[in-house]
Design an enzyme around this catalytic site. Structure first.
Site, mmCIF file in Angstrom:
data_model
loop_
_atom_site.group_PDB
_atom_site.id
_atom_site.type_symbol
_atom_site.label_atom_id
_atom_site.label_comp_id
_atom_site.label_asym_id
_atom_site.label_seq_id
_atom_site.Cartn_x
_atom_site.Cartn_y
_atom_site.Cartn_z
ATOM 1 N N LYS A 197 1.357 -1.433 0.422
ATOM 2 C CA LYS A 197 -0.037 -0.164 0.024
ATOM 3 C C LYS A 197 1.342 1.117 -0.002
ATOM 4 C CE LYS A 197 -3.521 2.799 2.184
ATOM 5 N NZ LYS A 197 -4.443 2.477 3.907
ATOM 6 N N LYS B 152 -1.808 -1.730 -4.085
ATOM 7 C CA LYS B 152 -2.852 -0.315 -3.946
ATOM 8 C C LYS B 152 -2.689 0.907 -4.245
ATOM 9 C CE LYS B 152 -6.148 2.237 -0.432
ATOM 10 N NZ LYS B 152 -5.696 2.470 0.103
HETATM 11 C C1 PBG Z 1 -8.112 3.528 4.892
HETATM 12 C C2 PBG Z 1 -7.564 3.616 4.003
HETATM 13 C C3 PBG Z 1 -8.057 3.959 3.188
HETATM 14 C C4 PBG Z 1 -8.251 3.757 1.663
HETATM 15 C C5 PBG Z 1 -8.739 2.029 2.162
HETATM 16 N N1 PBG Z 1 -8.378 2.451 3.753
HETATM 17 C C6 PBG Z 1 -6.997 5.743 3.450
HETATM 18 C C7 PBG Z 1 -5.839 5.869 3.792
HETATM 19 O O1 PBG Z 1 -4.855 5.536 3.474
HETATM 20 O O2 PBG Z 1 -5.754 6.876 3.923
HETATM 21 C C8 PBG Z 1 -8.661 4.052 0.184
HETATM 22 C C9 PBG Z 1 -9.365 4.122 -0.459
HETATM 23 C C10 PBG Z 1 -9.538 5.168 -2.190
HETATM 24 O O3 PBG Z 1 -9.272 5.637 -2.258
HETATM 25 O O4 PBG Z 1 -10.110 4.073 -2.483
HETATM 26 N N2 PBG Z 1 -6.091 3.740 5.843
HETATM 27 ZN ZN ZN Z 2 -5.620 4.223 8.019
#
Ligand code: PBG
Ligand code: ZN
Length: 319
Positions: free
Chosen positions: A191, A244
């Protein structure tokens, strides 16, 4: 001369030759559930996406059921936040109540829950905070409590998105000890600290109150490290690993598909969705063709599961 065009002559032979085919079961649809009554709030940068209060969920769950997609991923937006994110693991937290209702009314829908504290903490970070630092080991018990409490509420799968080191092992251990040996973990393994999450943070009220997430999420420049993150989560007991965002990271997905045999998921995130919707609204692109091309590319690169806000539209376009 090899004549490639023989197999492209008309739609019948082209469809026989198609190597990658999307199926409704490929998709998981993210769902935002907000505290309150009679709410269906549009998320401005994500046209077609809404925050629903629990009493209004039926409308969207009915669409999910009809579409026959793989499942949903639930994000809760609590009415109250504190530094420890206590609503994330409260028995009657917004997400726990939403999951209980969904499991009760729609037992056929597969329910994945995002496990992370940022929607629930007053500082908006994904873990415990001390001064300017986001603590790692101190955060693990909270994530574990959250995963167990959502499994108790009936979640079919948990998906930790916090990016703390060691969280998959901690959550696996917590689930097993609580008797949830059959609940799989889909780890957000690779991520990246991405500008593509901007619209989501509006949808989920989860923007960090200070600083950024770069001390826990990955640098977009790092492909080797992404593979090591996946390897580590695999070793800790992840059942599915995720890359992601999707489009700018298909190289990582493809490399992971070539290096590992476990199932891969990809998250087609909010910023990717927003860009497509904005250009489509202007009439500058053909939304339907762009979306199907993007989703096909994700599957072609190696994704078994595609988490996408386009899921319900895509299914309609596939019929
Ligand atoms: C929570 C989370 C996020 C997303 C999924 N779970 C946001 C982040 O990490 O700030 C992003 C999903 C999206 O942008 O569609 N940690
Ligand atoms: Zn988070």
């Amino acid at each position: 001369m090899y004549r490639f065009r023989r197999l492209r002559r008309d739609e019948r032979i082209r469809s026989i030759m198609q190597e990658t085919r999307l199926h409704p079961k490929d998709f998981i649809y993210p769902l935002f559930v907000i505290e309150g009554m009679d709410i269906k709030n549009p998320v401005e940068p994500m046209p077609g996406v809404f925050q629903y209060s629990i009493d209004r969920l039926e409308e969207i769950l009915e669409q999910v059921k009809t579409a026959g997609i793989g499942g949903i991923m639930v994000f809760g937006i609590p009415g109250y936040k504190d530094p420890q994110g206590s609503q994330a693991y409260a028995k009657n937290g917004i997400t726990q109540r939403a999951v209980r209702l969904i499991k009760d009314k729609y037992p056929e829908i597969y329910v994945v829950v995002d496990v992370c504290l940022c929607e629930y903490t007053s500082h908006g970070h994904c873990g415990m905070v001390s001064g300017a630092e986001i603590l790692n080991d101190e955060t693990l018990p909270y994530l574990t409590k959250m995963a167990v409490s959502l499994a108790e509420a009936g979640a079919d799968m948990v998906a930790p998105s916090d990016m703390m080191d060691g969280r998959v092992a901690a959550i696996r251990d917590g689930l097993d000890q609580a008797g949830f040996t059959q609940v799989p973990i889909m780890a957000y393994s690779a991520k990246f600290a991405s500008a593509y999450y901007g619209p989501f943070r509006e949808a989920a009220h989860s923007a960090p109150g200070f600083g950024d997430r770069k001390s826990y999420q990955m640098d977009c420049a790092n492909g080797q490290e992404a593979l090591r993150e996946i390897e580590a989560d695999l070793a800790e007991g992840a059942d599915i690993v995720m890359v992601k965002p999707a489009l700018a990271y298909l190289d990582i997905l493809k490399e992971a598909a070539l290096s590992f045999t476990l199932p891969l998921a990809v998250y087609n995130v909010s910023g990717e969705y927003a860009m497509v919707k904005a250009a489509a609204e202007k009439g500058w692109i053909d939304e339907r063709r762009i979306v199907m091309e993007n989703l096909t590319a994700m599957k072609r690169a190696g994704a078994k599961i595609i988490i996408t806000y386009h899921a319900l539209d895509a299914v309609k376009w596939m019929q």
